[in-house]
Scaffold this motif. Sequence first.
Motif, PDB file in Angstrom:
ATOM      1  N   SER A 189      -9.499   0.905 -11.892  1.00  0.00           N
ATOM      2  CA  SER A 189     -10.655   0.540 -12.722  1.00  0.00           C
ATOM      3  C   SER A 189     -11.153  -0.876 -12.431  1.00  0.00           C
ATOM      4  CB  SER A 189     -10.288   0.663 -14.200  1.00  0.00           C
ATOM      5  OG  SER A 189      -9.175  -0.171 -14.505  1.00  0.00           O
ATOM      6  N   GLY A 190     -10.889  -1.381 -11.251  1.00  0.00           N
ATOM      7  CA  GLY A 190     -11.318  -2.730 -10.905  1.00  0.00           C
ATOM      8  C   GLY A 190     -11.420  -2.917  -9.408  1.00  0.00           C
ATOM      9  N   GLU A 191     -11.500  -4.175  -8.992  1.00  0.00           N
ATOM     10  CA  GLU A 191     -11.696  -4.460  -7.575  1.00  0.00           C
ATOM     11  C   GLU A 191     -10.458  -5.031  -6.895  1.00  0.00           C
ATOM     12  OE1 GLU A 191     -13.590  -8.920  -8.352  1.00  0.00           O
ATOM     13  OE2 GLU A 191     -14.784  -7.370  -7.374  1.00  0.00           O
ATOM     14  N   ALA A 192      -9.363  -5.183  -7.615  1.00  0.00           N
ATOM     15  CA  ALA A 192      -8.157  -5.778  -7.039  1.00  0.00           C
ATOM     16  C   ALA A 192      -7.540  -4.857  -5.993  1.00  0.00           C
ATOM     17  CB  ALA A 192      -7.138  -6.076  -8.140  1.00  0.00           C
ATOM     18  N   GLN A 193      -7.079  -5.441  -4.891  1.00  0.00           N
ATOM     19  CA  GLN A 193      -6.406  -4.711  -3.822  1.00  0.00           C
ATOM     20  C   GLN A 193      -5.280  -5.581  -3.266  1.00  0.00           C
ATOM     21  OE1 GLN A 193      -8.921  -2.825  -0.839  1.00  0.00           O
ATOM     22  NE2 GLN A 193     -10.727  -3.226  -2.101  1.00  0.00           N
ATOM     23  N   PHE A 194      -4.111  -4.987  -3.081  1.00  0.00           N
ATOM     24  CA  PHE A 194      -2.972  -5.680  -2.474  1.00  0.00           C
ATOM     25  C   PHE A 194      -2.484  -4.851  -1.293  1.00  0.00           C
ATOM     26  CE2 PHE A 194      -1.340  -7.809  -6.657  1.00  0.00           C
ATOM     27  CZ  PHE A 194      -2.492  -8.581  -6.692  1.00  0.00           C
ATOM     28  N   SER A 195      -2.079  -5.530  -0.222  1.00  0.00           N
ATOM     29  CA  SER A 195      -1.464  -4.865   0.925  1.00  0.00           C
ATOM     30  C   SER A 195      -0.032  -5.364   1.059  1.00  0.00           C
ATOM     31  CB  SER A 195      -2.245  -5.164   2.213  1.00  0.00           C
ATOM     32  OG  SER A 195      -3.531  -4.569   2.165  1.00  0.00           O
ATOM     33  N   TYR A 196       0.907  -4.424   1.193  1.00  0.00           N
ATOM     34  CA  TYR A 196       2.323  -4.751   1.314  1.00  0.00           C
ATOM     35  C   TYR A 196       2.852  -4.329   2.684  1.00  0.00           C
ATOM     36  CZ  TYR A 196       2.854  -5.739  -3.682  1.00  0.00           C
ATOM     37  OH  TYR A 196       2.756  -6.286  -4.930  1.00  0.00           O
ATOM     38  N   ALA A 197       3.651  -5.187   3.287  1.00  0.00           N
ATOM     39  CA  ALA A 197       4.409  -4.870   4.497  1.00  0.00           C
ATOM     40  C   ALA A 197       5.873  -5.138   4.175  1.00  0.00           C
ATOM     41  CB  ALA A 197       3.955  -5.726   5.672  1.00  0.00           C
ATOM     42  N   CYS A 198       6.666  -4.080   4.098  1.00  0.00           N
ATOM     43  CA  CYS A 198       8.071  -4.195   3.684  1.00  0.00           C
ATOM     44  C   CYS A 198       8.996  -3.931   4.870  1.00  0.00           C
ATOM     45  CB  CYS A 198       8.395  -3.188   2.579  1.00  0.00           C
ATOM     46  SG  CYS A 198       7.275  -3.217   1.165  1.00  0.00           S
ATOM     47  N   PHE A 199      10.086  -4.658   4.918  1.00  0.00           N
ATOM     48  CA  PHE A 199      11.100  -4.409   5.928  1.00  0.00           C
ATOM     49  C   PHE A 199      11.868  -3.149   5.557  1.00  0.00           C
ATOM     50  CE2 PHE A 199      10.337  -8.972   6.077  1.00  0.00           C
ATOM     51  CZ  PHE A 199      10.124  -9.160   7.431  1.00  0.00           C
ATOM     52  N   ARG A 200      12.159  -2.310   6.565  1.00  0.00           N
ATOM     53  CA  ARG A 200      12.870  -1.067   6.307  1.00  0.00           C
ATOM     54  C   ARG A 200      14.322  -1.324   5.940  1.00  0.00           C
ATOM     55  NH1 ARG A 200      11.036   4.314   9.178  1.00  0.00           N
ATOM     56  NH2 ARG A 200      12.872   4.941   8.035  1.00  0.00           N
ATOM     57  N   THR A 201      14.869  -0.407   5.156  1.00  0.00           N
ATOM     58  CA  THR A 201      16.274  -0.468   4.787  1.00  0.00           C
ATOM     59  C   THR A 201      16.955   0.814   5.228  1.00  0.00           C
ATOM     60  OG1 THR A 201      17.811  -0.584   2.930  1.00  0.00           O
ATOM     61  CG2 THR A 201      15.697   0.442   2.491  1.00  0.00           C
ATOM     62  N   ARG A 202      18.219   0.735   5.623  1.00  0.00           N
ATOM     63  CA  ARG A 202      18.945   1.920   6.070  1.00  0.00           C
ATOM     64  C   ARG A 202      19.705   2.608   4.938  1.00  0.00           C
ATOM     65  NH1 ARG A 202      19.299   3.448  11.055  1.00  0.00           N
ATOM     66  NH2 ARG A 202      18.482   2.161  12.727  1.00  0.00           N
ATOM     67  N   GLY A 203      20.071   1.869   3.940  1.00  0.00           N
ATOM     68  CA  GLY A 203      20.801   2.458   2.828  1.00  0.00           C
ATOM     69  C   GLY A 203      20.023   2.295   1.534  1.00  0.00           C
ATOM     70  N   ARG A 204      20.679   2.620   0.422  1.00  0.00           N
ATOM     71  CA  ARG A 204      20.020   2.456  -0.876  1.00  0.00           C
ATOM     72  C   ARG A 204      19.703   0.990  -1.087  1.00  0.00           C
ATOM     73  NH1 ARG A 204      18.777   5.036  -5.317  1.00  0.00           N
ATOM     74  NH2 ARG A 204      19.567   6.991  -4.456  1.00  0.00           N
ATOM     75  N   ALA A 205      18.457   0.716  -1.464  1.00  0.00           N
ATOM     76  CA  ALA A 205      17.983  -0.668  -1.527  1.00  0.00           C
ATOM     77  C   ALA A 205      18.201  -1.258  -2.913  1.00  0.00           C
ATOM     78  CB  ALA A 205      16.505  -0.727  -1.171  1.00  0.00           C
TER      79      ALA A 205
END
Length: 225
Positions: A189-205
Amino acid sequence: MAQHIAEKLRLTAALLGTVTRKDLAAAFRGVNPKTAFDLGRADKWLQGRAQPREFSVYDDWSKLLKLEQSGAWIAESDLPGFTAAICARHGVDRAELERRAGAHFEAASGHEERRLGLALAGTYACYSRALSPYYRGQLIRGSLSIEARPGAHGLTAAYREALPTGQLLLGGQMTSAKRGLYAHLKEASGEAQFSYACFRTRGRAACLAAICAAPPSSARSRSRR
């Protein structure tokens, strides 16, 4: 020189009917309890990003397939020759085995994505610096929720912040790649936008490292709030 290791492993898995890397590793242990077939590196081997360095892995492989050829032959043979040899030894139709290997790889990829989704699913506390000049130097606490859902693109993400004027909520799909996880979240309902780049994990984070970026329009909107 070893070649086509990923394709040969997929053909082997299809021949044996092993569904997961654990099943394939168990099959290797069945012929040699002390095998150097490493479960932790099997993912890279199956994706073609690395190959076994220990020659004993290829010797165990030859025993597993009950071939007359040596482990060195398995490593160095071309793919058509390898396929023909195992089909002849086990009386399997070549076209059918190749079809099963392709289906097996797709199923294994889907299993890996589901495993990743289950490992990441949860709600994470997020901290970022305030954009408003009135709160310069202070930290904002938000939350990032990741859910695993059925389907080819089963990861969704939602970011929330409790603001004096109400709750900021952004959502969207999360895409998995070899080296990271990426999400472009938008406010419904607005104009806010975020982009995320996350490092991968091999096990439960328990902790997820990520870089968050917002376009200038989102930053201005957030600072006004």
